[in-house]
Write an enzyme that holds these catalytic residues in place. Structure first.
Site, PDB file in Angstrom:
ATOM      1  N   GLY A 220      13.306  11.117  43.332  1.00  0.00           N
ATOM      2  CA  GLY A 220      14.378  10.907  42.377  1.00  0.00           C
ATOM      3  C   GLY A 220      13.813  10.806  40.972  1.00  0.00           C
ATOM      4  O   GLY A 220      12.641  11.069  40.727  1.00  0.00           O
ATOM      5  N   GLY A 223      11.110   5.558  36.598  1.00  0.00           N
ATOM      6  CA  GLY A 223       9.740   5.082  36.514  1.00  0.00           C
ATOM      7  C   GLY A 223       9.033   5.008  37.846  1.00  0.00           C
ATOM      8  O   GLY A 223       7.855   5.377  37.959  1.00  0.00           O
ATOM      9  N   GLU A 245      16.312  17.648  45.668  1.00  0.00           N
ATOM     10  CA  GLU A 245      17.530  17.900  44.902  1.00  0.00           C
ATOM     11  C   GLU A 245      17.172  18.169  43.446  1.00  0.00           C
ATOM     12  O   GLU A 245      17.502  19.193  42.879  1.00  0.00           O
ATOM     13  CB  GLU A 245      18.437  16.676  45.008  1.00  0.00           C
ATOM     14  CG  GLU A 245      19.604  16.646  44.057  1.00  0.00           C
ATOM     15  CD  GLU A 245      20.361  15.337  44.154  1.00  0.00           C
ATOM     16  OE1 GLU A 245      20.901  15.069  45.243  1.00  0.00           O
ATOM     17  OE2 GLU A 245      20.412  14.580  43.158  1.00  0.00           O
TER      18      GLU A 245
END
EC number: 2.8.3.-
Length: 446
Positions: A220, A223, A245
């Site tokens: 994703g 940080g 994705e």
């Protein structure tokens, strides 16, 4: 007629092109870096004379001109498939609303449930010799969306990277109604949430220790995933694959460190597969005309069956809050919408079902508010109104800087104990009291 002749025939100025928009229309504004720029500016001039316009888009990365007019809510409504900071701001201004989705279903929504789109407009790469305009790093759902559009307007940006794929990564000129040559702005850049903190690094180390050689990665944004990427790039891991994705800068670092070969992927071997990308110029330059990277529609990248067919699939995502039942909110804080469901649940489920796969949902154990007060992100129950992104039945590994907890197979009291063990020490006693009150704590627990 040659493609070049057809191009000239369909060429318009931005002001000419937006004349097709009329009150009551549903418009499409691309996705992420393909959001229109010159067309947006032209439409903003017309917007005060229009009303009841609905616009769909998502992950807007720069202030749109249409939002700068007087009283935007009197003229249009923004419907977001996934919210960023600007769209959250527009909620407060009364013209922006989130459209809840599983991102993987978006192409199907257009093909099966959305009647039609009046006008679709987006930025694209320059037309190639075969008459195709590439979607750049945003294949996503755009092909399906254009299938439903009565009028398709493309805004050519010479800076848009040409991202190769397998299918649905562009639109042919025969399907385009108008072409606008834009102002060629630099492709919008998205930072990774700042430099990795000590907490990010602690979480990353716990996860990297769980990744085997030959694993296939999904990361994703933020940080923590960036910290994982940096640590992988510096590790001894090899033969990693990518099926994700969102393609982020961390993948570029891992690839340039020689860790990514895709040699052990069960599908799309030797290719890095993704639905869309956003990051820095380094990322866009890497993706441009790179045959190793495969831009694909989101119903392909995020398909649970496809993800689960890839051995040793490792999914790494963020969360906002987690409660003692193992419910995960990754998109809201109470009723405040922060982002969107995206594809997190698909990858949580797909990774768990993968042979040797693991899903990691990460969060810092605490956050500090504007007043300097520290709060636990592990809660007795999610805040009233918080959206459950991943249900307790789907949660796999939950990770903080204090450790990781595998939710699979645990009863309610076992979950409570495991999650309290990875909460910040300052909040553990109160969480035990909360668990006792909820009758999910056993006296025999430590």
């Amino acid at each position: 007629m040659s493609f070049k002749e057809e191009y000239q025939k369909k060429l318009k100025t931005a002001d000419e092109a937006v004349k097709v928009v009329k009150s009551g229309d549903w418009l499409e504004y691309g996705w992420c870096v393909t959001t229109p720029a010159a067309l947006d500016k032209a439409l903003a001039k017309r917007m005060p004379e229009l009303e009841n316009i609905n616009i769909r888009g998502g992950i807007v990365m720069w202030p749109l001109e249409i939002t700068k007019i007087d009283s935007p809510a009197d003229h249009f409504t923004w419907n977001s498939w996934h919210m960023g900071g600007l769209e959250r701001k527009w909620i407060k201004e009364g013209f922006s609303y989130y459209a809840p989705i599983r991102y993987s279903e978006l192409p199907g929504y257009y093909r099966n449930y959305i009647d039609h789109v009046d006008v679709a407009m987006m930025q694209v790469a320059p037309m190639d010799e075969h008459g195709f305009f590439n979607f750049g790093p945003s294949a996503s759902h755009l092909a399906a969306m254009l299938e439903k559009a009565d009028c398709v307007i493309v805004e050519v940006n010479e800076n848009m990277p040409r991202c190769l794929g397998g299918f649905e990564e562009g639109v042919h000129i025969s399907k385009v109604d108008m072409i606008v040559e834009g102002e060629n702005p630099a492709i919008a850049e998205l930072g990774g949430g700042g430099a990795a903190t000590d907490v990010d690094k602690a979480v990353a180390k716990l996860i990297v220790d769980q990744i085997p050689n030959g694993a296939c990665l999904q990361l994703g944004i933020g940080g923590m995933p960036n910290a994982v990427g940096s640590m992988i790039a510096e590790s001894d891991l090899k033969d990693l694959g990518v099926h994700t994705e969102m393609y982020v800068d961390a993948f570029v670092d891992i690839a340039k460190a020689g860790k990514i070969t895709g040699a052990r992927k069960n599908i799309d071997r030797y290719r890095q597969t993704y639905a869309f990308a956003a990051g820095t110029k380094k990322l866009y330059d890497y993706l441009n005309d790179n045959p190793e990277c495969m831009s694909a529609p989101v119903n392909y990248t995020n398909d649970i069956a496809r993800v689960s067919s890839i051995d040793n699939f490792i999914s790494i995502n963020n969360a906002v809050d987690v409660d003692l039942y193992g419910q995960i909110s990754a998109e809201s804080s109470g009723i405040k919408q922060i982002s969107g469901a995206g594809g997190q649940l698909d990858f949580v489920m797909g990774a768990y079902l993968s042979n040797g796969g693991k899903s990691f949902v990460c969060l810092s154990s605490t956050f500090t508010d504007k007043a300097g007060q520290m709060h636990s992100r592990i809660l007795p129950t999610l805040h009233n109104g918080s959206i459950v992104t991943d249900t307790r039945a789907n949660a796999h590994y939950i990770v903080t800087e204090y450790g990781m907890a595998n939710m699979k197979g645990l009863s309610a009291w076992q979950r409570a104990e495991a999650l309290i063990n990875i909460a910040h020490p300052d909040f553990r006693d109160q969480l035990i009291k909360d668990a006792e009150k909820a009758q999910i704590w056993r006296r025999s627990n430590k």
